[in-house]
Design a protein around this motif. Structure first.
Motif, PDB file in Angstrom:
ATOM      1  N   LEU A   1       5.698  22.622   8.507  1.00  0.00           N
ATOM      2  CA  LEU A   1       4.277  22.725   8.870  1.00  0.00           C
ATOM      3  C   LEU A   1       3.382  22.601   7.643  1.00  0.00           C
ATOM      4  CD1 LEU A   1       1.974  23.395  10.836  1.00  0.00           C
ATOM      5  CD2 LEU A   1       2.473  25.814  10.466  1.00  0.00           C
ATOM      6  N   LEU A   2       3.716  23.318   6.572  1.00  0.00           N
ATOM      7  CA  LEU A   2       2.892  23.285   5.364  1.00  0.00           C
ATOM      8  C   LEU A   2       2.864  21.893   4.742  1.00  0.00           C
ATOM      9  CD1 LEU A   2       3.921  26.675   3.711  1.00  0.00           C
ATOM     10  CD2 LEU A   2       1.722  26.114   4.781  1.00  0.00           C
ATOM     11  N   ALA A   3       4.049  21.270   4.652  1.00  0.00           N
ATOM     12  CA  ALA A   3       4.103  19.918   4.091  1.00  0.00           C
ATOM     13  C   ALA A   3       3.350  18.935   4.977  1.00  0.00           C
ATOM     14  CB  ALA A   3       5.565  19.480   3.931  1.00  0.00           C
ATOM     15  N   GLY A   4       3.454  19.127   6.292  1.00  0.00           N
ATOM     16  CA  GLY A   4       2.748  18.250   7.217  1.00  0.00           C
ATOM     17  C   GLY A   4       1.240  18.386   7.112  1.00  0.00           C
ATOM     18  N   VAL A   5       0.759  19.619   7.002  1.00  0.00           N
ATOM     19  CA  VAL A   5      -0.686  19.841   6.861  1.00  0.00           C
ATOM     20  C   VAL A   5      -1.192  19.231   5.559  1.00  0.00           C
ATOM     21  CG1 VAL A   5      -2.446  21.617   6.517  1.00  0.00           C
ATOM     22  CG2 VAL A   5      -0.741  21.890   8.322  1.00  0.00           C
ATOM     23  N   LEU A   6      -0.416  19.367   4.487  1.00  0.00           N
ATOM     24  CA  LEU A   6      -0.803  18.766   3.211  1.00  0.00           C
ATOM     25  C   LEU A   6      -0.854  17.245   3.320  1.00  0.00           C
ATOM     26  CD1 LEU A   6      -1.467  18.967   0.221  1.00  0.00           C
ATOM     27  CD2 LEU A   6       0.994  19.113  -0.265  1.00  0.00           C
ATOM     28  N   LEU A   7       0.137  16.668   3.979  1.00  0.00           N
ATOM     29  CA  LEU A   7       0.172  15.215   4.149  1.00  0.00           C
ATOM     30  C   LEU A   7      -1.022  14.730   4.962  1.00  0.00           C
ATOM     31  CD1 LEU A   7       1.598  12.488   3.843  1.00  0.00           C
ATOM     32  CD2 LEU A   7       3.028  13.088   5.809  1.00  0.00           C
ATOM     33  N   VAL A   8      -1.338  15.439   6.024  1.00  0.00           N
ATOM     34  CA  VAL A   8      -2.474  15.060   6.872  1.00  0.00           C
ATOM     35  C   VAL A   8      -3.785  15.192   6.100  1.00  0.00           C
ATOM     36  CG1 VAL A   8      -3.834  15.761   8.879  1.00  0.00           C
ATOM     37  CG2 VAL A   8      -1.351  15.559   9.068  1.00  0.00           C
ATOM     38  N   SER A   9      -3.937  16.256   5.332  1.00  0.00           N
ATOM     39  CA  SER A   9      -5.180  16.459   4.587  1.00  0.00           C
ATOM     40  C   SER A   9      -5.371  15.392   3.510  1.00  0.00           C
ATOM     41  CB  SER A   9      -5.202  17.852   3.964  1.00  0.00           C
ATOM     42  OG  SER A   9      -4.172  18.000   3.000  1.00  0.00           O
ATOM     43  N   ALA A  11       0.817  -1.211   0.000  1.00  0.00           N
ATOM     44  CA  ALA A  11       0.000   0.000   0.000  1.00  0.00           C
ATOM     45  C   ALA A  11       0.851   1.260   0.000  1.00  0.00           C
ATOM     46  CB  ALA A  11      -0.922  -0.002   1.223  1.00  0.00           C
ATOM     47  N   VAL A  12       2.068   1.168  -0.457  1.00  0.00           N
ATOM     48  CA  VAL A  12       2.976   2.312  -0.438  1.00  0.00           C
ATOM     49  C   VAL A  12       2.430   3.447  -1.310  1.00  0.00           C
ATOM     50  CG1 VAL A  12       4.380   1.422  -2.354  1.00  0.00           C
ATOM     51  CG2 VAL A  12       5.368   3.040  -0.728  1.00  0.00           C
ATOM     52  N   ARG A  13       2.613   4.661  -0.829  1.00  0.00           N
ATOM     53  CA  ARG A  13       2.180   5.851  -1.556  1.00  0.00           C
ATOM     54  C   ARG A  13       3.395   6.764  -1.723  1.00  0.00           C
ATOM     55  NH1 ARG A  13      -3.568   6.682  -1.249  1.00  0.00           N
ATOM     56  NH2 ARG A  13      -4.582   5.021  -0.050  1.00  0.00           N
ATOM     57  N   PRO A  14       4.045   6.749  -2.876  1.00  0.00           N
ATOM     58  CA  PRO A  14       5.273   7.527  -3.067  1.00  0.00           C
ATOM     59  C   PRO A  14       5.117   9.012  -2.777  1.00  0.00           C
ATOM     60  CG  PRO A  14       4.962   5.979  -4.872  1.00  0.00           C
ATOM     61  CD  PRO A  14       3.708   5.948  -4.071  1.00  0.00           C
ATOM     62  N   GLY A  15       3.969   9.592  -3.148  1.00  0.00           N
ATOM     63  CA  GLY A  15       3.749  11.009  -2.885  1.00  0.00           C
ATOM     64  C   GLY A  15       3.724  11.309  -1.399  1.00  0.00           C
ATOM     65  N   TYR A  16       3.095  10.431  -0.633  1.00  0.00           N
ATOM     66  CA  TYR A  16       3.052  10.608   0.821  1.00  0.00           C
ATOM     67  C   TYR A  16       4.454  10.472   1.415  1.00  0.00           C
ATOM     68  CZ  TYR A  16      -2.080  10.120   0.698  1.00  0.00           C
ATOM     69  OH  TYR A  16      -3.417  10.292   0.448  1.00  0.00           O
ATOM     70  N   ALA A  17       5.219   9.497   0.893  1.00  0.00           N
ATOM     71  CA  ALA A  17       6.584   9.298   1.388  1.00  0.00           C
ATOM     72  C   ALA A  17       7.437  10.539   1.114  1.00  0.00           C
ATOM     73  CB  ALA A  17       7.209   8.074   0.719  1.00  0.00           C
ATOM     74  N   LEU A  18       7.266  11.133  -0.061  1.00  0.00           N
ATOM     75  CA  LEU A  18       8.018  12.337  -0.405  1.00  0.00           C
ATOM     76  C   LEU A  18       7.646  13.497   0.520  1.00  0.00           C
ATOM     77  CD1 LEU A  18      10.013  13.795  -2.244  1.00  0.00           C
ATOM     78  CD2 LEU A  18       8.120  14.267  -3.816  1.00  0.00           C
ATOM     79  N   LEU A  19       6.359  13.640   0.802  1.00  0.00           N
ATOM     80  CA  LEU A  19       5.920  14.696   1.714  1.00  0.00           C
ATOM     81  C   LEU A  19       6.483  14.462   3.118  1.00  0.00           C
ATOM     82  CD1 LEU A  19       2.199  15.350   0.714  1.00  0.00           C
ATOM     83  CD2 LEU A  19       4.072  17.009   0.682  1.00  0.00           C
ATOM     84  N   ALA A  20       6.481  13.207   3.553  1.00  0.00           N
ATOM     85  CA  ALA A  20       7.054  12.885   4.867  1.00  0.00           C
ATOM     86  C   ALA A  20       8.534  13.242   4.909  1.00  0.00           C
ATOM     87  CB  ALA A  20       6.854  11.405   5.181  1.00  0.00           C
ATOM     88  N   LEU A  21       9.230  13.022   3.802  1.00  0.00           N
ATOM     89  CA  LEU A  21      10.645  13.375   3.735  1.00  0.00           C
ATOM     90  C   LEU A  21      10.838  14.888   3.799  1.00  0.00           C
ATOM     91  CD1 LEU A  21      13.557  12.400   3.362  1.00  0.00           C
ATOM     92  CD2 LEU A  21      13.205  12.544   0.883  1.00  0.00           C
ATOM     93  N   VAL A  22       9.978  15.629   3.102  1.00  0.00           N
ATOM     94  CA  VAL A  22      10.064  17.095   3.160  1.00  0.00           C
ATOM     95  C   VAL A  22       9.845  17.573   4.591  1.00  0.00           C
ATOM     96  CG1 VAL A  22       8.970  19.252   2.429  1.00  0.00           C
ATOM     97  CG2 VAL A  22       9.377  17.430   0.759  1.00  0.00           C
TER      98      VAL A  22
END
Length: 293
Positions: free
Chosen positions: A101-109, A35-46
């Protein structure tokens, strides 16, 4: 005014593996579920990279304005050396923490895991008050505890959770190992500064423990993740891939336990970060193979 090279030094790039390692392990666990989501992983890295750089600038600002960095052996301190104004360094810290913060909010949303907003808020507060505020917890010997929590369970399991849901028991082993190795980077940093920190009243864990016990702590934080790889192998032999870091760990362990001091420990900082990266990469692959199997 600091130049670009000095701003890069001030970001302390040798600490960036602390950001990369937990995302590697958390994503490795997610890959194994399919269930890997590359976009989510990239946001987590940011988020992770921006947090590390932000906290490094925040520490530079807070320590510099307190005078803690006036006599340091390690990498360039922007405020302490006088190459940048405290206000400019504080602005840089806020900029990077805002990016996190911005990347985290985007990831959470995107993941719709709204409860993680609370976790993110605690992380931001932890980043600033590590050396900031009237009673910074980094001056009370609690820095390693925070690093273990934020760069171990929080970062690893959070990365896994937003991609694939509740993590496995093997993921927890990976999270604990990354947390320990992240602590080892801070421990060797504080071991290097033990004398100067004691002089200015910065009571890091290294100052509280003393030279000998700090070296023993460092050894334990390097060795125990290797033990965790063996424990994980009881469930899946693929977890033994974490032991690829053992040969890399030999040199920094030998030098720290051999009693090197001062500037000699600067190189050990980078070597310790490499141990963390190799262990995390091996463990990430091991987690993916173990869960797929």
């Amino acid at each position: 005014m600091a130049n670009v090279a000095q701003w890069v030094q001030g970001a302390r790039p040798r600490t960036l593996p602390n950001a990369i390692a937990p995302v590697l392990v958390g994503t490795g666990a997610a890959v194994g579920t399919g269930a890997v989501r590359p976009g989510y992983a990239l946001l987590a890295l940011v988020v992770a990279v921006a947090m590390v750089i932000g906290v490094n600038y925040a520490n530079d600002y807070s320590d510099g304005t307190r005078g803690t960095d006036d006599d340091r052996v390690g990498p360039l301190r922007l405020v302490g050396s006088g190459v940048a104004t405290p206000e400019s360094v504080r602005t840089m810290a806020f900029a990077w923490l805002s990016l996190a913060l911005l990347a985290g909010v985007l990831l959470v949303s995107l993941s719709r895991q709204w409860w993680l907003l609370g976790v993110g808020a605690v992380c931001l507060l932890g980043a600033w008050f590590y050396t900031g505020g009237k009673h910074p917890y980094g001056y009370l010997g609690l820095g390693e505890v925070a690093v273990f929590i934020f760069f171990g369970p929080v970062a690893v399991l959070g990365t896994a959770y937003v991609q694939s849901g509740p993590p496995s028991a093997l993921s927890l082993i990976g999270a604990i190992g990354v947390g320990m190795l992240s602590c080892s980077v801070l421990v060797v940093n504080n071991l290097r500064d033990i004398e100067s920190d004691a002089l200015v009243g910065k009571r890091t864990l290294a100052v509280l423990l003393g030279d000998t016990d700090t070296r023993r702590l460092y050894a334990a934080l390097i060795i125990l993740p290797m033990v965790l790889s063996l424990v994980g192998a009881l469930r899946s032999p693929a977890m033994l891939l974490g032991l690829l870091a053992a040969p890399v760990a030999y040199s920094p362990l030998r030098r720290v336990c051999g009693g090197i001091r001062g500037r000699e420990l600067v190189a050990v900082l980078g070597d310790t970060a490499m141990v963390m990266l190799v262990w995390s990469l091996g463990t990430a692959v091991g987690l993916a193979m173990a869960i797929l199997g």
